[in-house]
Design a protein around this motif. Sequence first.
Motif, PDB file in Angstrom:
ATOM      1  N   LEU A  88      54.076  59.397 123.446  1.00  0.00           N
ATOM      2  CA  LEU A  88      52.930  58.852 124.190  1.00  0.00           C
ATOM      3  C   LEU A  88      52.935  57.325 124.157  1.00  0.00           C
ATOM      4  O   LEU A  88      52.644  56.673 125.164  1.00  0.00           O
ATOM      5  CB  LEU A  88      51.616  59.405 123.623  1.00  0.00           C
ATOM      6  CG  LEU A  88      51.377  60.892 123.863  1.00  0.00           C
ATOM      7  CD1 LEU A  88      50.236  61.413 122.985  1.00  0.00           C
ATOM      8  CD2 LEU A  88      51.087  61.166 125.331  1.00  0.00           C
ATOM      9  N   VAL A  89      53.288  56.757 123.026  1.00  0.00           N
ATOM     10  CA  VAL A  89      53.386  55.298 122.901  1.00  0.00           C
ATOM     11  C   VAL A  89      54.456  54.760 123.853  1.00  0.00           C
ATOM     12  O   VAL A  89      54.227  53.784 124.576  1.00  0.00           O
ATOM     13  CB  VAL A  89      53.701  54.884 121.440  1.00  0.00           C
ATOM     14  CG1 VAL A  89      54.135  53.423 121.358  1.00  0.00           C
ATOM     15  CG2 VAL A  89      52.504  55.150 120.538  1.00  0.00           C
ATOM     16  N   ASN A  90      55.612  55.397 123.874  1.00  0.00           N
ATOM     17  CA  ASN A  90      56.726  54.937 124.714  1.00  0.00           C
ATOM     18  C   ASN A  90      56.400  54.991 126.201  1.00  0.00           C
ATOM     19  O   ASN A  90      56.983  54.251 126.990  1.00  0.00           O
ATOM     20  CB  ASN A  90      57.993  55.731 124.406  1.00  0.00           C
ATOM     21  CG  ASN A  90      58.526  55.425 123.020  1.00  0.00           C
ATOM     22  OD1 ASN A  90      58.251  54.373 122.446  1.00  0.00           O
ATOM     23  ND2 ASN A  90      59.269  56.364 122.462  1.00  0.00           N
ATOM     24  N   GLU A  91      55.472  55.870 126.592  1.00  0.00           N
ATOM     25  CA  GLU A  91      55.046  55.953 127.996  1.00  0.00           C
ATOM     26  C   GLU A  91      53.837  55.071 128.275  1.00  0.00           C
ATOM     27  O   GLU A  91      53.306  55.079 129.388  1.00  0.00           O
ATOM     28  CB  GLU A  91      54.731  57.401 128.380  1.00  0.00           C
ATOM     29  CG  GLU A  91      55.943  58.256 128.602  1.00  0.00           C
ATOM     30  CD  GLU A  91      56.830  57.770 129.740  1.00  0.00           C
ATOM     31  OE1 GLU A  91      56.310  57.401 130.824  1.00  0.00           O
ATOM     32  OE2 GLU A  91      58.057  57.752 129.554  1.00  0.00           O
ATOM     33  N   GLY A  92      53.371  54.337 127.247  1.00  0.00           N
ATOM     34  CA  GLY A  92      52.224  53.452 127.431  1.00  0.00           C
ATOM     35  C   GLY A  92      50.884  54.162 127.438  1.00  0.00           C
ATOM     36  O   GLY A  92      49.879  53.598 127.864  1.00  0.00           O
ATOM     37  N   LEU A  93      50.845  55.402 126.942  1.00  0.00           N
ATOM     38  CA  LEU A  93      49.606  56.174 126.936  1.00  0.00           C
ATOM     39  C   LEU A  93      48.836  56.043 125.621  1.00  0.00           C
ATOM     40  O   LEU A  93      47.677  56.420 125.546  1.00  0.00           O
ATOM     41  CB  LEU A  93      49.903  57.642 127.230  1.00  0.00           C
ATOM     42  CG  LEU A  93      50.556  57.891 128.595  1.00  0.00           C
ATOM     43  CD1 LEU A  93      50.954  59.349 128.750  1.00  0.00           C
ATOM     44  CD2 LEU A  93      49.626  57.459 129.724  1.00  0.00           C
ATOM     45  N   LEU A  94      49.479  55.526 124.599  1.00  0.00           N
ATOM     46  CA  LEU A  94      48.846  55.190 123.320  1.00  0.00           C
ATOM     47  C   LEU A  94      49.400  53.846 122.873  1.00  0.00           C
ATOM     48  O   LEU A  94      50.517  53.479 123.234  1.00  0.00           O
ATOM     49  CB  LEU A  94      49.156  56.234 122.237  1.00  0.00           C
ATOM     50  CG  LEU A  94      48.482  57.583 122.270  1.00  0.00           C
ATOM     51  CD1 LEU A  94      48.922  58.426 121.079  1.00  0.00           C
ATOM     52  CD2 LEU A  94      46.971  57.450 122.277  1.00  0.00           C
ATOM     53  N   GLY A  95      48.626  53.166 122.050  1.00  0.00           N
ATOM     54  CA  GLY A  95      49.087  51.889 121.510  1.00  0.00           C
ATOM     55  C   GLY A  95      49.536  52.051 120.071  1.00  0.00           C
ATOM     56  O   GLY A  95      49.277  53.054 119.424  1.00  0.00           O
ATOM     57  N   LYS A  96      50.224  51.023 119.574  1.00  0.00           N
ATOM     58  CA  LYS A  96      50.658  51.012 118.187  1.00  0.00           C
ATOM     59  C   LYS A  96      50.706  49.582 117.695  1.00  0.00           C
ATOM     60  O   LYS A  96      50.719  48.647 118.497  1.00  0.00           O
ATOM     61  CB  LYS A  96      52.007  51.702 118.010  1.00  0.00           C
ATOM     62  CG  LYS A  96      53.210  50.882 118.468  1.00  0.00           C
ATOM     63  CD  LYS A  96      54.493  51.580 118.075  1.00  0.00           C
ATOM     64  CE  LYS A  96      55.669  50.644 118.019  1.00  0.00           C
ATOM     65  NZ  LYS A  96      55.697  49.710 116.916  1.00  0.00           N
ATOM     66  N   THR A  97      50.731  49.432 116.382  1.00  0.00           N
ATOM     67  CA  THR A  97      50.899  48.119 115.780  1.00  0.00           C
ATOM     68  C   THR A  97      52.344  47.977 115.329  1.00  0.00           C
ATOM     69  O   THR A  97      53.104  48.961 115.323  1.00  0.00           O
ATOM     70  CB  THR A  97      49.964  47.925 114.569  1.00  0.00           C
ATOM     71  OG1 THR A  97      50.391  48.803 113.522  1.00  0.00           O
ATOM     72  CG2 THR A  97      48.505  48.194 114.928  1.00  0.00           C
ATOM     73  N   ASP A  98      52.709  46.782 114.913  1.00  0.00           N
ATOM     74  CA  ASP A  98      54.068  46.555 114.416  1.00  0.00           C
ATOM     75  C   ASP A  98      54.342  47.335 113.135  1.00  0.00           C
ATOM     76  O   ASP A  98      55.491  47.618 112.814  1.00  0.00           O
ATOM     77  CB  ASP A  98      54.310  45.065 114.156  1.00  0.00           C
ATOM     78  CG  ASP A  98      54.362  44.255 115.448  1.00  0.00           C
ATOM     79  OD1 ASP A  98      54.625  44.851 116.515  1.00  0.00           O
ATOM     80  OD2 ASP A  98      54.143  43.025 115.388  1.00  0.00           O
ATOM     81  N   GLU A  99      53.282  47.675 112.407  1.00  0.00           N
ATOM     82  CA  GLU A  99      53.438  48.412 111.152  1.00  0.00           C
ATOM     83  C   GLU A  99      53.614  49.910 111.363  1.00  0.00           C
ATOM     84  O   GLU A  99      54.034  50.622 110.452  1.00  0.00           O
ATOM     85  CB  GLU A  99      52.231  48.183 110.230  1.00  0.00           C
ATOM     86  CG  GLU A  99      52.133  46.768 109.689  1.00  0.00           C
ATOM     87  CD  GLU A  99      51.527  45.791 110.687  1.00  0.00           C
ATOM     88  OE1 GLU A  99      50.625  46.194 111.451  1.00  0.00           O
ATOM     89  OE2 GLU A  99      51.973  44.631 110.720  1.00  0.00           O
ATOM     90  N   ASP A 100      53.269  50.430 112.520  1.00  0.00           N
ATOM     91  CA  ASP A 100      53.371  51.868 112.786  1.00  0.00           C
ATOM     92  C   ASP A 100      54.823  52.276 112.991  1.00  0.00           C
ATOM     93  O   ASP A 100      55.586  51.583 113.657  1.00  0.00           O
ATOM     94  CB  ASP A 100      52.576  52.247 114.043  1.00  0.00           C
ATOM     95  CG  ASP A 100      51.085  52.057 113.873  1.00  0.00           C
ATOM     96  OD1 ASP A 100      50.592  52.247 112.748  1.00  0.00           O
ATOM     97  OD2 ASP A 100      50.415  51.723 114.862  1.00  0.00           O
ATOM     98  N   SER A 101      55.186  53.427 112.402  1.00  0.00           N
ATOM     99  CA  SER A 101      56.542  53.943 112.602  1.00  0.00           C
ATOM    100  C   SER A 101      56.540  55.459 112.466  1.00  0.00           C
ATOM    101  O   SER A 101      55.602  56.046 111.917  1.00  0.00           O
ATOM    102  CB  SER A 101      57.521  53.329 111.592  1.00  0.00           C
ATOM    103  OG  SER A 101      57.310  53.865 110.309  1.00  0.00           O
TER     104      SER A 101
END
Length: 136
Positions: A88-101
């Motif tokens: 979902l993040v890769n499709e721009g449907l969710l956001g993430k921080t630099d710390e998320d993995s």
Amino acid sequence: MKKPNKDDLLAPILKKDVRYTAEAYMFIREALDHTVRKLDKPRHVSGQELLSGIRDYALVQFGPVAKRVLCEWGINECVDFGNLVFNLVNEGLLGKTDEDSIEDFMGGYDFTEAFLHPFRPKESVACLLDETVPAD
């Protein structure tokens, strides 16, 4: 211009990653909303916080069949939740921080313990103490 519906938004993800169903992605979105609502104030949640919220939400929504429902959607372990989130993040449907993995979702909890244990019958005190009832 037509507003995209969930099927339109998920189509590219479902085409790229066939491991999970559309229902799995909708569940993740709902579980994230559930997790954020439980916070004192809205904020970004960590992977571990989301895992806890997912477990709570699944138990409320599906009760003793939660594990079975998740498995039918292709979700068999906590890293699957991470894969869904990052798709979902890769499709721009969710956001993430630099710390998320994705590593935030590795390990997590055992599905049998998390989704079946809460519904196991409680043992009676007599069984635990191995007490016998005297014969009359």
